[in-house]
Design a protein around this motif. Structure first.
Motif, mmCIF file in Angstrom:
data_model
loop_
_atom_site.group_PDB
_atom_site.id
_atom_site.type_symbol
_atom_site.label_atom_id
_atom_site.label_comp_id
_atom_site.label_asym_id
_atom_site.label_seq_id
_atom_site.Cartn_x
_atom_site.Cartn_y
_atom_site.Cartn_z
ATOM 1 N N GLN A 140 112.687 37.154 28.686
ATOM 2 C CA GLN A 140 113.779 36.621 27.873
ATOM 3 C C GLN A 140 113.341 36.664 26.410
ATOM 4 N N VAL A 141 114.014 37.470 25.612
ATOM 5 C CA VAL A 141 113.596 37.661 24.224
ATOM 6 C C VAL A 141 113.705 36.361 23.436
ATOM 7 N N ASP A 142 114.860 35.707 23.497
ATOM 8 C CA ASP A 142 115.057 34.443 22.797
ATOM 9 C C ASP A 142 115.210 33.339 23.834
ATOM 10 N N SER A 143 114.194 32.516 23.965
ATOM 11 C CA SER A 143 114.207 31.505 25.029
ATOM 12 C C SER A 143 114.472 30.091 24.510
ATOM 13 N N GLU A 144 114.944 29.963 23.267
ATOM 14 C CA GLU A 144 115.243 28.637 22.731
ATOM 15 C C GLU A 144 116.365 27.944 23.511
ATOM 16 N N ASP A 145 117.363 28.725 23.942
ATOM 17 C CA ASP A 145 118.457 28.130 24.711
ATOM 18 C C ASP A 145 117.964 27.629 26.069
ATOM 19 N N LEU A 146 116.937 28.270 26.612
ATOM 20 C CA LEU A 146 116.373 27.817 27.884
ATOM 21 C C LEU A 146 115.680 26.468 27.691
ATOM 22 N N PHE A 147 115.001 26.314 26.569
ATOM 23 C CA PHE A 147 114.366 25.043 26.236
ATOM 24 C C PHE A 147 115.396 23.927 26.200
ATOM 25 N N ALA A 148 116.491 24.155 25.483
ATOM 26 C CA ALA A 148 117.525 23.122 25.345
ATOM 27 C C ALA A 148 118.231 22.848 26.671
ATOM 28 N N ALA A 149 118.528 23.894 27.438
ATOM 29 C CA ALA A 149 119.222 23.707 28.717
ATOM 30 C C ALA A 149 118.366 22.917 29.697
ATOM 31 N N ALA A 150 117.079 23.245 29.769
ATOM 32 C CA ALA A 150 116.190 22.512 30.671
ATOM 33 C C ALA A 150 115.999 21.075 30.187
ATOM 34 N N LEU A 151 115.943 20.889 28.880
ATOM 35 C CA LEU A 151 115.787 19.545 28.326
ATOM 36 C C LEU A 151 116.979 18.662 28.672
ATOM 37 N N LEU A 152 118.162 19.257 28.740
ATOM 38 C CA LEU A 152 119.384 18.485 28.982
ATOM 39 C C LEU A 152 119.863 18.547 30.432
#
Length: 311
Positions: A140-152
């Motif tokens: 996954q090139v940009d995994s920032e959205d994965l960080f936020a989704a897992a956090l929430l």
């Protein structure tokens, strides 16, 4: 049950949880967070545009600057400009920080059995950090959205516990310190679970659809893998197998190890340094959210096999 009947059952279950959420006094996202989400829909918008709603909210401005100046990023000099902060760490990072910072502040802290909001956020932060790293490992090139989704991913739990305190008191007790998944207990009791409720909540807040999907599907790891999960789905749903900070035993340890090795093609020996990295990131990141360190690290949990912990 055939597919048509199953779809009908699923729709009825979603209608029930929609009705529950509709009757609850759901918190509204701050206007600054809403504006950031709107701006993110246009790729032409840059740091100058994103700085405006942040700077119009003094509380958010302070949080963003504290975040960017934390030891997690380790910049050599203090960053005092929002526009510079966005330029240095990226629009997605700042947008997602503003989003989950807003959600973090909105969640109730219900007095419901063993539930503890701070512990839930500790779990969520570890899962977010893991999902981002795992996403990168899976391409996954940009995994920032994965960080936020897992956090929430568990953001609906305190809301549901507030609305259904008697039922959730029983469900939290029935978890047996992680031996049984909360989502399975919810499914059996209500016909829906907190992941579906969180997906509905994300859509009510007009979060991006792919973001809502990651949150809603985080409890379906086995099903996703059987269908061929995307890197994002695999990373977020695998993060849900991590132990909670309040559980003495990691009952899903072996399932986690098997899935990680299958997804990455790596040996089990590669997991220990990865989790140690997540633990180190947690230590750097936690002060931003005013969270303490868990009694046991993820690396500690991995080092103790499930069978020896049970005996």
């Amino acid at each position: 049950m055939n597919k048509g009947a199953q779809d009908m059952t699923n729709r009825k279950a979603l209608l029930r949880v929609e009705s529950l959420l509709a009757g609850a006094q759901l918190p509204a996202l701050p206007q600054s967070a809403i504006r950031l989400l709107q701006l993110s829909q246009d790729p032409e918008n840059g740091p100058a545009e994103f700085a405006v709603p942040i700077e119009s909210d003094p509380g958010l401005t302070g949080q963003v600057l504290k975040f960017v100046n934390s030891s997690y990023f380790g910049f050599a000099r203090e960053i005092s400009s929002i526009r510079l902060a966005i330029t240095l760490v990226g629009i997605r990072t700042i947008k997602n920080f503003a989003l989950w910072s807003a959600v973090f502040s909105l969640m109730p802290n219900p007095k419901c059995g063993p539930f503890d909001l701070k512990s839930m956020w500790q779990d969520s932060l570890r899962r977010g950090l893991f999902a981002r790293t795992m996403g990168r490992l899976l391409g996954q090139v940009d995994s920032e959205d994965l960080f936020a989704a897992a956090l929430l991913q568990d953001m609906a739990v305190p809301l549901l516990a507030k609305e259904l305190p008697v039922e959730y008191d029983k469900l939290f007790q029935l978890r047996q310190s992680g031996r049984t998944r909360l989502s399975d207990l919810e499914q059996e009791r209500f016909g829906w679970n907190h992941a579906e409720a969180a997906g509905l909540l994300a859509r009510r807040w007009s979060l991006p659809e792919e973001f809502a999907d990651l949150i809603q599907s985080h409890t379906k790891f086995t099903e996703l893998l059987a269908k061929g999960a995307t890197p994002g789905q695999a990373a977020v749903s695998l993060s849900a197998l991590l132990p909670t900070v309040r559980d003495d035993i990691w009952f899903e340890r072996d399932a986690f190890v098997e899935a990680y090795c299958r997804l990455t093609g790596s040996a089990e020996s590669q997991i220990q340094p990865l989790l140690a990295e997540i633990d180190a990131d947690f230590q750097e990141f936690a002060p931003v959210l005013k969270l303490g360190m868990p009694a046991r690290t993820l690396a500690d949990c991995l080092a103790e096999p499930e069978e020896s912990a049970v005996s």
